[in-house]
Design a protein around this motif. Sequence first.
Motif, short mmCIF file in Angstrom:
data_model
loop_
_atom_site.label_atom_id
_atom_site.label_comp_id
_atom_site.label_asym_id
_atom_site.label_seq_id
_atom_site.Cartn_x
_atom_site.Cartn_y
_atom_site.Cartn_z
N UNK A 133 30.68 31.53 36.63
CA UNK A 133 30.01 32.18 37.76
C UNK A 133 30.85 33.35 38.26
N UNK A 134 32.13 33.13 38.46
CA UNK A 134 33.04 34.16 38.97
C UNK A 134 33.08 35.37 38.02
N UNK A 135 33.28 35.10 36.74
CA UNK A 135 33.35 36.17 35.76
C UNK A 135 32.05 36.94 35.64
N UNK A 136 30.93 36.23 35.67
CA UNK A 136 29.62 36.90 35.56
C UNK A 136 29.38 37.80 36.77
N UNK A 137 29.78 37.35 37.94
CA UNK A 137 29.63 38.21 39.13
C UNK A 137 30.47 39.48 38.98
N UNK A 138 31.65 39.36 38.38
CA UNK A 138 32.44 40.57 38.10
C UNK A 138 31.68 41.51 37.18
N UNK A 139 31.04 40.97 36.15
CA UNK A 139 30.25 41.80 35.24
C UNK A 139 29.13 42.53 35.97
N UNK A 142 30.49 42.73 41.31
CA UNK A 142 31.13 42.11 42.47
C UNK A 142 32.64 42.10 42.26
N UNK A 143 33.38 42.18 43.37
CA UNK A 143 34.83 42.19 43.27
C UNK A 143 35.43 41.53 44.50
N UNK A 144 36.73 41.35 44.48
CA UNK A 144 37.43 40.72 45.60
C UNK A 144 38.72 41.46 45.91
N UNK A 145 38.67 42.78 45.76
CA UNK A 145 39.86 43.59 46.03
C UNK A 145 40.16 43.64 47.52
N UNK A 146 39.13 43.86 48.34
CA UNK A 146 39.38 43.84 49.79
C UNK A 146 38.72 42.61 50.40
N UNK A 147 39.08 42.31 51.64
CA UNK A 147 38.64 41.07 52.28
C UNK A 147 37.12 40.97 52.40
N UNK A 148 36.45 42.07 52.75
CA UNK A 148 34.99 42.03 52.90
C UNK A 148 34.31 41.73 51.57
N UNK A 149 34.74 42.40 50.50
CA UNK A 149 34.19 42.14 49.17
C UNK A 149 34.47 40.71 48.75
N UNK A 150 35.67 40.23 49.03
CA UNK A 150 36.04 38.86 48.65
C UNK A 150 35.15 37.85 49.37
N UNK A 151 34.91 38.06 50.65
CA UNK A 151 34.05 37.15 51.41
C UNK A 151 32.64 37.11 50.85
N UNK A 152 32.09 38.29 50.52
CA UNK A 152 30.74 38.35 49.96
C UNK A 152 30.67 37.65 48.61
N UNK A 153 31.65 37.94 47.75
CA UNK A 153 31.65 37.36 46.41
C UNK A 153 31.83 35.84 46.48
#
Length: 173
Positions: A133-139, A142-153
């Motif tokens: 799931x995590x890897x597919x969302x990256x494809x 989606x990312x988790x570089x900043x806190x807002x993106x991480x929370x959404x992902x």
Amino acid sequence: MSAILDLQIATEQADIPSEQDFSLWLEHVFAALSISDKEITIRIVDDAESQQLNYQYRSKNSPTNVLSFPFEMPDFMGMDDEENAEHDDNHVASLAEAEFNLLGDLVICAPVVTREATEQNKTLKHHWAHMVVHGTLHLLGYDHINDDEAEDMEALERQILQQLAIDDPYQNH
């Protein structure tokens, strides 16, 4: 929703989930995001291949749980601007408008997933599901570089995994 899976097993490790498991997990991601008919390659590797790829693409000299390689459309299939100008305009337009269903590749390191599941007191199959799931969302961008993106992902991961009856992967175990 339809995931087209190319599963490559490049490890001798025995506790790999089934192709049906991988397909089910992909289908849940695609359903949650209303995506259909995308092809994804999942390659299951050992520490050595994961470490080599992690070093080559991320300059990190250690194996990692999952690497995501989104498909990137080549510029008119590798032709430069001068070559494009020489081709029939209709041909170039049809290439530009062609729909490519390739989502990308996930490379998952079986030994790392097994070690992490043990260290984090997680069910091995649940941790595998999380990595897919995590890897597919990256494809999918989606990312988790900043806190807002991480929370959404992470919220989306929790939602998808909950539908699979899998606990929040980010809670303390």
